[in-house]
Design a protein around this motif. Sequence first.
Motif, PDB file in Angstrom:
ATOM      1  N   ALA A   1     130.796 -12.089  65.219  1.00 41.54           N
ATOM      2  CA  ALA A   1     130.164 -13.142  66.036  1.00 41.54           C
ATOM      3  C   ALA A   1     129.715 -12.705  67.173  1.00 41.54           C
ATOM      4  CB  ALA A   1     131.961 -14.221  65.415  1.00 41.54           C
ATOM      5  N   LEU A   2     129.995 -11.922  68.175  1.00 42.36           N
ATOM      6  CA  LEU A   2     129.915 -11.745  69.569  1.00 42.36           C
ATOM      7  C   LEU A   2     129.027 -11.167  69.202  1.00 42.36           C
ATOM      8  CD1 LEU A   2     133.505 -10.196  70.257  1.00 42.36           C
ATOM      9  CD2 LEU A   2     132.658 -12.172  72.024  1.00 42.36           C
ATOM     10  N   LEU A   3     128.136 -10.942  68.507  1.00 45.74           N
ATOM     11  CA  LEU A   3     127.183 -10.271  68.647  1.00 45.74           C
ATOM     12  C   LEU A   3     126.103 -11.186  68.382  1.00 45.74           C
ATOM     13  CD1 LEU A   3     126.684  -6.793  66.115  1.00 45.74           C
ATOM     14  CD2 LEU A   3     127.390  -6.935  68.816  1.00 45.74           C
ATOM     15  N   LEU A   4     126.490 -11.900  67.760  1.00 42.62           N
ATOM     16  CA  LEU A   4     125.047 -13.740  67.526  1.00 42.62           C
ATOM     17  C   LEU A   4     125.275 -14.336  68.847  1.00 42.62           C
ATOM     18  CD1 LEU A   4     126.393 -13.735  63.820  1.00 42.62           C
ATOM     19  CD2 LEU A   4     123.962 -13.137  64.420  1.00 42.62           C
ATOM     20  N   ALA A   5     127.090 -14.410  68.935  1.00 36.65           N
ATOM     21  CA  ALA A   5     127.406 -15.658  70.853  1.00 36.65           C
ATOM     22  C   ALA A   5     125.828 -14.970  71.932  1.00 36.65           C
ATOM     23  CB  ALA A   5     128.432 -15.237  70.963  1.00 36.65           C
TER      24      ALA A   5
ATOM     25  N   TYR B   1     118.888  -0.807  79.167  1.00 35.84           N
ATOM     26  CA  TYR B   1     119.512  -1.317  78.986  1.00 35.84           C
ATOM     27  C   TYR B   1     120.879  -1.393  78.853  1.00 35.84           C
ATOM     28  CZ  TYR B   1     119.759   3.452  76.668  1.00 35.84           C
ATOM     29  OH  TYR B   1     119.410   4.479  76.497  1.00 35.84           O
ATOM     30  N   VAL B   2     121.917  -2.316  78.546  1.00 37.17           N
ATOM     31  CA  VAL B   2     123.152  -1.906  78.455  1.00 37.17           C
ATOM     32  C   VAL B   2     123.887  -1.996  77.240  1.00 37.17           C
ATOM     33  CG1 VAL B   2     122.885  -2.585  80.816  1.00 37.17           C
ATOM     34  CG2 VAL B   2     124.082  -3.624  79.325  1.00 37.17           C
ATOM     35  N   LEU B   3     125.397  -1.321  77.074  1.00 38.60           N
ATOM     36  CA  LEU B   3     125.629  -1.345  75.746  1.00 38.60           C
ATOM     37  C   LEU B   3     126.275  -3.005  76.143  1.00 38.60           C
ATOM     38  CD1 LEU B   3     127.981   1.435  75.436  1.00 38.60           C
ATOM     39  CD2 LEU B   3     126.023   0.952  73.968  1.00 38.60           C
ATOM     40  N   VAL B   4     126.337  -3.804  74.891  1.00 38.35           N
ATOM     41  CA  VAL B   4     126.657  -5.274  74.912  1.00 38.35           C
ATOM     42  C   VAL B   4     127.718  -5.080  74.120  1.00 38.35           C
ATOM     43  CG1 VAL B   4     125.456  -5.909  72.494  1.00 38.35           C
ATOM     44  CG2 VAL B   4     126.426  -7.474  74.142  1.00 38.35           C
ATOM     45  N   PRO B   5     129.342  -5.733  74.536  1.00 34.33           N
ATOM     46  CA  PRO B   5     130.382  -5.841  73.748  1.00 34.33           C
ATOM     47  C   PRO B   5     130.483  -6.725  72.270  1.00 34.33           C
ATOM     48  CG  PRO B   5     130.889  -6.106  76.175  1.00 34.33           C
ATOM     49  CD  PRO B   5     129.341  -6.478  76.170  1.00 34.33           C
TER      50      PRO B   5
ATOM     51  N   PRO C   1     118.218 -10.029  74.012  1.00 32.14           N
ATOM     52  CA  PRO C   1     118.005  -9.708  72.567  1.00 32.14           C
ATOM     53  C   PRO C   1     118.567  -8.062  72.528  1.00 32.14           C
ATOM     54  CG  PRO C   1     116.850  -9.067  74.567  1.00 32.14           C
ATOM     55  CD  PRO C   1     118.139 -10.086  75.087  1.00 32.14           C
ATOM     56  N   LEU C   2     119.499  -8.144  70.953  1.00 29.29           N
ATOM     57  CA  LEU C   2     119.604  -6.396  70.877  1.00 29.29           C
ATOM     58  C   LEU C   2     118.832  -5.492  70.116  1.00 29.29           C
ATOM     59  CD1 LEU C   2     123.039  -8.816  69.386  1.00 29.29           C
ATOM     60  CD2 LEU C   2     122.389  -8.196  71.749  1.00 29.29           C
TER      61      LEU C   2
ATOM     62  N   GLU D   1     122.337 -10.301  62.320  1.00 30.32           N
ATOM     63  CA  GLU D   1     123.439 -10.294  60.705  1.00 30.32           C
ATOM     64  C   GLU D   1     122.506  -8.505  59.588  1.00 30.32           C
ATOM     65  OE1 GLU D   1     122.953 -14.201  58.740  1.00 30.32           O
ATOM     66  OE2 GLU D   1     123.977 -14.714  59.868  1.00 30.32           O
ATOM     67  N   ARG D   2     121.559  -8.466  59.570  1.00 27.66           N
ATOM     68  CA  ARG D   2     121.691  -7.648  58.525  1.00 27.66           C
ATOM     69  C   ARG D   2     121.939  -6.511  59.148  1.00 27.66           C
ATOM     70  NH1 ARG D   2     117.478 -10.813  57.421  1.00 27.66           N
ATOM     71  NH2 ARG D   2     115.778  -9.949  58.891  1.00 27.66           N
ATOM     72  N   TRP D   3     121.693  -5.815  60.582  1.00 29.03           N
ATOM     73  CA  TRP D   3     121.624  -4.852  61.310  1.00 29.03           C
ATOM     74  C   TRP D   3     123.171  -4.381  60.997  1.00 29.03           C
ATOM     75  CZ3 TRP D   3     117.892  -6.003  65.975  1.00 29.03           C
ATOM     76  CH2 TRP D   3     116.848  -5.447  65.778  1.00 29.03           C
TER      77      TRP D   3
END
Length: 244
Positions: free
Chosen positions: A35-39, A186-190, A46-47, A90-92
């Motif tokens: 959910a956090l990644l999709l948000a 780039y940075v890590l995303v929570p 971009p992820l 979602e697949r990743w």
Amino acid sequence: MSAEFGGRTGRQGKISQWLRGRRPKEAVGDDGREALLLAAAGVGLPLAPAAYPTADFRCSCDRVGCPTPARHPLSFAWQTQSTTDRGQIERWARHQPQANFITATGMVHDVLDVPLEVGREALERLLDAGIEVGPVAESDDGRLLFFTLTRGTPEDEDEWWPCELDCHPETMDEHPGLRWHCRGSYVLVPPARLPGDNQSVHWVRGLEHPLPDPLTLLEVLTDACARYIGEEPDHANAAWPSRR
């Protein structure tokens, strides 16, 4: 999604309480992670998948003596791979349940990355001054990440002005104070996990906060970083030149 500071009323007390000690981090399960990644993708970040820490606090990649364990993309093509496509993310997330994710900067957003102590002080000053602050993430390796609008990615290279604070993965060590992640970085995303016991990257101000112009934060951050490293701030060289 985030540790809220609330409105102006009572903000000082809440900030001071937070500065005295981090609020406890809640565990993020698989559903919460996705959910956090999709948000993040939903607001345009971009992820791409990244490495993750192994049980022995090493990196999941096969590089011997990895210099940035659990902090780098899985693919060398991360810039073209990075996406906001919900189905792909979602697949990743489901096929690589342990993977961290990076967000490529310089497309939609930049990140102003400062030492944790500096960032906490600067965040308090910014909020007290009524300056709009966007999402902020805390990394348990001692950094605070301010997410902002990007400086832009013009097609014409002549329309690009480099900044002395620009930071790329290979120049991280050259920027102990303020790092400006823009094109090519780039940075890590929570939520992201770091090597060590319960070490992570997590939101302290969530994605419901709009991305601000980086220049509205820059003076306060450079002042705080200059005191941190014992130098006089040089706003003339640090600032982003105006467009012609």
